[in-house]
Design a protein around this motif. Sequence first.
Motif, PDB file in Angstrom:
ATOM      1  N   ARG A 154      37.642  47.684  42.984  1.00  0.00           N
ATOM      2  CA  ARG A 154      38.894  47.405  42.436  1.00  0.00           C
ATOM      3  C   ARG A 154      38.853  47.329  40.905  1.00  0.00           C
ATOM      4  NH1 ARG A 154      41.175  44.106  46.679  1.00  0.00           N
ATOM      5  NH2 ARG A 154      41.118  42.421  44.994  1.00  0.00           N
ATOM      6  N   VAL A 155      37.712  46.507  40.504  1.00  0.00           N
ATOM      7  CA  VAL A 155      37.559  46.211  38.977  1.00  0.00           C
ATOM      8  C   VAL A 155      37.458  47.313  38.068  1.00  0.00           C
ATOM      9  CG1 VAL A 155      35.884  45.346  37.479  1.00  0.00           C
ATOM     10  CG2 VAL A 155      36.575  43.971  39.574  1.00  0.00           C
ATOM     11  N   ILE A 163      31.893  35.178  34.978  1.00  0.00           N
ATOM     12  CA  ILE A 163      32.222  35.012  36.543  1.00  0.00           C
ATOM     13  C   ILE A 163      33.705  35.653  36.834  1.00  0.00           C
ATOM     14  CG2 ILE A 163      31.843  34.152  38.742  1.00  0.00           C
ATOM     15  CD1 ILE A 163      30.149  31.827  37.383  1.00  0.00           C
ATOM     16  N   ILE A 164      33.647  36.809  37.450  1.00  0.00           N
ATOM     17  CA  ILE A 164      34.775  37.422  37.722  1.00  0.00           C
ATOM     18  C   ILE A 164      34.820  37.397  39.458  1.00  0.00           C
ATOM     19  CG2 ILE A 164      36.364  39.439  37.709  1.00  0.00           C
ATOM     20  CD1 ILE A 164      35.497  38.137  35.062  1.00  0.00           C
ATOM     21  N   GLN A 165      35.906  36.957  39.888  1.00  0.00           N
ATOM     22  CA  GLN A 165      35.801  36.502  41.446  1.00  0.00           C
ATOM     23  C   GLN A 165      36.965  37.775  41.768  1.00  0.00           C
ATOM     24  OE1 GLN A 165      38.648  34.411  44.315  1.00  0.00           O
ATOM     25  NE2 GLN A 165      37.211  36.220  45.390  1.00  0.00           N
ATOM     26  N   VAL A 204      25.934  38.662  30.566  1.00  0.00           N
ATOM     27  CA  VAL A 204      25.815  38.717  31.801  1.00  0.00           C
ATOM     28  C   VAL A 204      27.378  38.679  32.504  1.00  0.00           C
ATOM     29  CG1 VAL A 204      24.557  38.084  34.028  1.00  0.00           C
ATOM     30  CG2 VAL A 204      23.418  38.262  31.946  1.00  0.00           C
ATOM     31  N   VAL A 205      27.849  39.813  32.937  1.00  0.00           N
ATOM     32  CA  VAL A 205      29.321  39.568  33.597  1.00  0.00           C
ATOM     33  C   VAL A 205      28.851  39.634  35.209  1.00  0.00           C
ATOM     34  CG1 VAL A 205      31.457  40.484  33.759  1.00  0.00           C
ATOM     35  CG2 VAL A 205      30.134  40.609  31.766  1.00  0.00           C
ATOM     36  N   LEU A 206      29.442  38.603  35.818  1.00  0.00           N
ATOM     37  CA  LEU A 206      29.180  38.566  37.351  1.00  0.00           C
ATOM     38  C   LEU A 206      30.698  39.110  38.101  1.00  0.00           C
ATOM     39  CD1 LEU A 206      27.181  35.368  37.969  1.00  0.00           C
ATOM     40  CD2 LEU A 206      26.424  37.548  37.493  1.00  0.00           C
ATOM     41  N   VAL A 207      30.579  40.025  39.125  1.00  0.00           N
ATOM     42  CA  VAL A 207      31.779  40.477  40.030  1.00  0.00           C
ATOM     43  C   VAL A 207      31.251  39.969  41.228  1.00  0.00           C
ATOM     44  CG1 VAL A 207      33.239  42.002  40.538  1.00  0.00           C
ATOM     45  CG2 VAL A 207      32.297  42.345  38.204  1.00  0.00           C
ATOM     46  N   VAL A 264      25.428  43.063  30.585  1.00  0.00           N
ATOM     47  CA  VAL A 264      24.791  43.560  32.027  1.00  0.00           C
ATOM     48  C   VAL A 264      25.677  42.997  32.841  1.00  0.00           C
ATOM     49  CG1 VAL A 264      23.186  43.524  33.755  1.00  0.00           C
ATOM     50  CG2 VAL A 264      22.356  43.535  31.330  1.00  0.00           C
ATOM     51  N   ILE A 265      26.616  43.957  33.636  1.00  0.00           N
ATOM     52  CA  ILE A 265      27.348  43.706  34.850  1.00  0.00           C
ATOM     53  C   ILE A 265      26.408  43.646  36.143  1.00  0.00           C
ATOM     54  CG2 ILE A 265      29.309  44.472  36.154  1.00  0.00           C
ATOM     55  CD1 ILE A 265      30.342  45.945  33.655  1.00  0.00           C
ATOM     56  N   GLU A 266      26.639  42.453  36.862  1.00  0.00           N
ATOM     57  CA  GLU A 266      25.965  42.424  38.252  1.00  0.00           C
ATOM     58  C   GLU A 266      27.330  42.113  39.389  1.00  0.00           C
ATOM     59  OE1 GLU A 266      23.133  39.615  40.913  1.00  0.00           O
ATOM     60  OE2 GLU A 266      23.603  38.853  38.652  1.00  0.00           O
ATOM     61  N   VAL A 267      26.972  43.118  40.279  1.00  0.00           N
ATOM     62  CA  VAL A 267      27.955  43.064  41.364  1.00  0.00           C
ATOM     63  C   VAL A 267      27.221  42.542  42.698  1.00  0.00           C
ATOM     64  CG1 VAL A 267      29.040  44.700  42.933  1.00  0.00           C
ATOM     65  CG2 VAL A 267      29.154  44.993  40.659  1.00  0.00           C
TER      66      VAL A 267
END
Length: 272
Positions: free
Chosen positions: A101-102, A94-96, A69-72, A47-50
């Motif tokens: 753009r991701v 966690i992706i900052q 769980v991938v956080l942007v 799951v990606i959460e923005v």
Amino acid sequence: MTQPTLRETLDAHGLSAKKSFGQHFLLDLNVTRKIVRLAGPFEGRAVIEVGPGPGGLTRALLESDAGRVVLVEKDPRFVPLLSELDDGSGRLSIIQDDALRVKEAALVDGPAHLVSNLPYNVGTALLIKWLTGPWTPHALTLMFQKEVAERIVAAPGEDAYGRLAVIAQAVCEARLVMHLPAAAFTPPPKVASAVVHLVPRPDRPAPERLKRLERVTAAAFGQRRKMLRSSLKPLGGGALCERAGIAPDARAETIDLNGFLRLADALDQPAR
């Protein structure tokens, strides 16, 4: 050990919502758990959460059957707070970065869900990116301003029907599944919100057909009160309508999805 509440966590980190980022936090875990139930089951998929902010939705996702769980998160202030939710199992990433753009395909392997309380100021732009881009999610469960949510699911003849409805419904089956009042958020926004669940259609238009559909809807709804022979004049006007079997004196808000797909297809046909 019991986790501190979201409000306690925000206070401990000295954090509050930033208006410039369109942030409104959902701190009630009963509400976030309901959203996750509406989005699932995930059956081990990622799951990606923005825009997770303080992590209300993130906590509910980590309680679910999501594999990863991938956080942007664009706002670097929240990365330390979100890192506290990592139990070391490797499920949480966690992706900052800026979600506009991701490249989502680089974040996950295989099918993935998108579940997010989207920042109000970029919600529509993100949806268009996911609908028309090269990466197709397994399903999308997204919170928008109520007005935007209604535009996504609107039918021909309704006030909210427009370009967003046509593009969204060409690509996905879209349902409005939950309403939330402004009081559910901290700080409360000036408008109510709603959650939309979208599942990509197996017969979604191929990329080139989708581009033509975007051109046609941009022209038709750019001057929505005009007859199509006028609003579509740069693309062929009345002749284009006739090739598509659409009345040239019709207006955009009366044309259903199949009608717009015929107009898109007629762009490729030579004039008679």
